[in-house]
Design an enzyme around this catalytic site. Structure first.
Site, PDB file in Angstrom:
ATOM      1  CE1 TYR A   5      14.194  84.785  29.666  1.00  0.00           C
ATOM      2  CE2 TYR A   5      13.770  82.587  28.769  1.00  0.00           C
ATOM      3  CZ  TYR A   5      14.247  84.038  28.576  1.00  0.00           C
ATOM      4  OH  TYR A   5      14.803  84.135  27.467  1.00  0.00           O
ATOM      5  CE  LYS A  55      17.614  83.828  29.038  1.00  0.00           C
ATOM      6  NZ  LYS A  55      17.668  84.515  27.965  1.00  0.00           N
TER       7      LYS A  55
END
Length: 368
Positions: A189, A106
């Site tokens: 996150y 990611k």
């Protein structure tokens, strides 16, 4: 073309890109994923890295110029892409066209168009695509989501988070052309956690940035509005002391996870009910990368869809792009209604012991 994975007991991987995360976490994780995953190839543009890491892990070595030859060798079933964000699209497309499955770090890509192309090309060539969200398999994270869903703190109303570090140049996180920036690297996150805590997609985004580190923003403060008048706020920085925490505040209590996003330590829950601290629960440090490999390999071998999927990666990128648009304009940005993504469940948990930090070859930690 790789041979059919249906007749295999283990998926053979090439790890593409040998920066910090690959060397510190991905390569060592294969020792804990032996049940169904094997490291067979190292791909790097650094000849010293290639030689040293290939020897250490008993793997074939390829340069970036030899990437297509690696894909066509018949020795590789899947790639783990650990390249700069700006290269995720290209190396995914090349793998998919060769019939090789893709597990991609990611953020999945740098904008929605690139994400959709990656999803489409993998679907068209009938290969699996998974976004590497390591915390989707980690016990403390899954238990936090489960506790909120089960009503431990009442109805969740607020999500507040801080994820900061002092990143030293030279570092690709500080280079805009490589897809660097606080929101891509660490803000993702906070966004991912908020979406799954509220089990919803945001409808409005607002952000402010400050300072410069390299050629990206040094810090950002962001707000997301969710349906049901729920709010998420978070601060991220490449120029501050280390923090890693999030707090979910509900109508009957609060759950603080601190550390909340860490790779190199255990995580902790701090639970408050009606304003009084009730308990702290510590979760031991674990290998957060072997579970990704185990899950993705099972999906290939059993022909099931991986989760977190490419669509999960897209969900966060559309929010990141809206936040940068807001920061540039100084105004909130409305988000179009989106399908709610699948949410991590307790049974996602896979436990493996922590890995020892290996000696790094031409790679440094973000704050090293």
């Amino acid at each position: 073309m790789p041979s059919s994975s249906k007749s295999r007991s283990a998926i053979r991987y090439a790890v593409v890109g040998q920066g910090y995360i690959a060397q510190a976490a991905v390569l060592p994780a294969f020792a804990h994923a032996r049940r169904n995953s094997r490291l067979v190839a190292i791909v790097s543009g650094d000849a010293v890295k290639r030689k040293a890491l290939a020897r250490k892990y008993d793997a074939a070595a390829y340069s970036y110029e030899e990437y297509d030859a690696c894909l066509r060798s018949g020795d590789v079933d899947a790639v783990y892409i650990a390249l700069p964000n700006s290269q995720h699209l290209e190396y995914t497309v090349r793998a998919a066209r060769a019939g090789v499955h893709v597990l991609c770090e990611k953020p999945l890509a740098i904008d929605e168009r690139q994400c959709r192309r990656m999803i489409d090309v993998c679907r068209r060539h009938k290969v699996k695509l998974m976004t590497a969200y390591r915390l989707h398999f980690e016990r403390a994270t899954l238990q936090a989501l489960h506790a909120v869903e089960e009503g431990l703190i009442g109805a969740p109303r607020l999500f507040v988070s801080s994820f900061t570090m002092n990143v030293k140049a030279p570092n690709i996180r500080l280079e805009a052309e490589c897809g660097g920036g606080t929101l891509y690297d660490i803000g993702i996150y906070c966004i991912n956690a908020a979406r799954h805590v509220f089990r919803a997609e945001p409808v409005e985004a607002f952000a402010m940035t400050s300072g410069k580190k390299g050629d990206v923003e040094e810090s950002a403060t962001c707000m997301l509005r969710f349906p049901g008048e729920r709010l998420a706020t978070f601060c991220v920085s490449f120029g501050s002391d280390d923090t890693s925490e999030y707090r979910v505040v509900g109508t009957k209590g609060a759950l603080r996870v601190e550390p909340g996003y860490e790779l190199a330590s255990g995580l902790e829950h701090h639970i408050t009910r009606e304003g009084k601290q009730t308990r702290t629960i510590a979760y031991a440090k674990r290998d957060q990368f072997a579970p990704e490999l185990l899950h993705f390999s099972d999906c290939i071998l059993e022909d099931t869809e991986p989760e977190p999927s490419g669509e999960e990666g897209l969900a966060d990128i559309r929010i990141i792009r809206a936040l940068y648009k807001s920061a540039a304009s100084g105004r909130p940005v409305r988000l179009a209604p989106a399908r709610i993504a699948a949410h991590p469940k307790l049974n996602n948990e896979v436990t493996r012991p922590p890995v020892r930090m290996p000696r790094l070859v031409h790679a440094t930690p973000p704050s090293g």
